[in-house]
Write an enzyme that holds these catalytic residues in place. Sequence first.
Site, PDB file in Angstrom:
ATOM      1  NE  ARG A  94      23.684  48.987  35.244  1.00 41.97           N
ATOM      2  CZ  ARG A  94      22.576  49.597  34.807  1.00 41.97           C
ATOM      3  NH1 ARG A  94      22.354  50.833  35.125  1.00 41.97           N
ATOM      4  NH2 ARG A  94      21.682  48.952  34.073  1.00 41.97           N
ATOM      5  CB  THR A  95      28.820  45.147  32.220  1.00 46.89           C
ATOM      6  OG1 THR A  95      27.963  44.894  33.333  1.00 46.89           O
ATOM      7  CG2 THR A  95      30.058  44.286  32.341  1.00 46.89           C
ATOM      8  CE  LYS A 153      28.851  36.936   5.684  1.00 53.12           C
ATOM      9  NZ  LYS A 153      30.228  37.305   5.358  1.00 53.12           N
ATOM     10  NE  ARG A 193      26.617  41.360  30.419  1.00 49.87           N
ATOM     11  CZ  ARG A 193      25.989  42.186  31.263  1.00 49.87           C
ATOM     12  NH1 ARG A 193      24.823  42.691  30.938  1.00 49.87           N
ATOM     13  NH2 ARG A 193      26.522  42.509  32.412  1.00 49.87           N
ATOM     14  CG  HIS A 232      28.125  40.033  36.149  1.00 50.88           C
ATOM     15  ND1 HIS A 232      29.281  40.597  35.622  1.00 50.88           N
ATOM     16  CD2 HIS A 232      27.119  40.916  35.885  1.00 50.88           C
ATOM     17  CE1 HIS A 232      28.980  41.768  35.080  1.00 50.88           C
ATOM     18  NE2 HIS A 232      27.680  41.977  35.224  1.00 50.88           N
TER      19      HIS A 232
HETATM   20  N1   CP Z   1      25.104  45.290  36.579  1.00 46.20           N
HETATM   21  C1   CP Z   1      25.075  45.024  35.262  1.00 46.20           C
HETATM   22  O1   CP Z   1      25.590  44.001  34.810  1.00 46.20           O
HETATM   23  O2   CP Z   1      24.435  45.956  34.502  1.00 46.20           O
HETATM   24  P1   CP Z   1      24.295  45.903  32.923  1.00 46.20           P
HETATM   25  O3   CP Z   1      23.455  44.687  32.602  1.00 46.20           O
HETATM   26  O4   CP Z   1      23.641  47.191  32.543  1.00 46.20           O
HETATM   27  O5   CP Z   1      25.671  45.760  32.348  1.00 46.20           O
END
Ligand code: CP
Length: 336
Positions: free
Chosen positions: A63-64, A92, A113, A146
């Site tokens: 999703r993110t 490397k 992320r 998050h």
């Molecule tokens: N809610 C969420 O972060 O989903 P993903 O891990 O699929 O991005």
Amino acid sequence: MKDGAELYHCINAQQFNRGFLEEISDLADKIRQIANTKAGNEYLASTLNHKRAMLYFVQPSTRTFLSFYSACQILGIKCAEVRDPKTSSEVKGESEEDTVRTFSSYFDLIIMRHPRANFAEKIAAMLDNTDRPVPVINAGSGKDQHPTQALLDVYTLRRSFKHRGGIDGKRIAFVGDLLRGRTVRSLATLLTNYEGVKQYFVAPPEFQIGQDILDYLDKHGASYEVTGDFEAVLPEVDAIYMTRLQDEWDAQDHTSAKIDIEHYSLRERHLQVLKADAVILHPLPRRQEIDVAIDADPRAGYWRQVRNGMWVRVALIAMIFRRQRNILEYYLNNNL
Ligand code: CP
């Protein structure tokens, strides 16, 4: 931060206040109305078509990643991605810091992320001291934060309670693996911006919310209850935020497999005791903690949450690049 005019990096939930949450939610509402027409979509796609973004996702995501990718497309931003560090010069021996600094040479925005807590913050500070600083968006860092999920969760709650006085005064339960659930930690933090909200943290002792979050809530005078009694909380709340077991964090020793979390699952029979106008949320992905049959219940809000994430992320990126005023002008000029 006072409002979107001060937004640059998006690193953690603590940086956002009530004014900002109202502004981004209002902007997301207007953007989705603009996007209802072809002309509106063409306008949106012209707003940032001179920008490029790097999506650096070295932890799994559906999703993110895709909602940020879509958000960039909506605004005309061209995207590139690194999702597997084995395809970069990190193999490397290049450091992650040098890798991200390299991105800043080619791109105008870095969305990242990463499994390490505080890594996005460290990168933002590092880039601020280079001759090519670019904004950084934290799309999930370690077990810690998050923030953009929390923004979309607030947006979803706000829309859910639109005709019930908004988020103020609501009772909101978090259920599941709260210790390692970064979405819960960020949303619990953001909810301190609302008056009279009571938060319930419902989990077995081994997975209870971290003391640092409770300390933050205490500091901000927020009301909360820490409990293991899932059944007792259900009839009390206006929103229930389910989460899955985050066992990727103990993949080596499988310690969490020994803890019974099955009890902290929402089953069809629970729908009878939930308030008729309650909302059920989940950041997803889910496992067994929400029966699939519940998807058909009007209180199930998690698929709306998925869609809302894209619009909030469009609004966030537009604000980072100071396009909110232009978008509002388009909205007004077109009588939307
Ligand atoms: N809610 C969420 O972060 O989903 P993903 O891990 O699929 O991005």
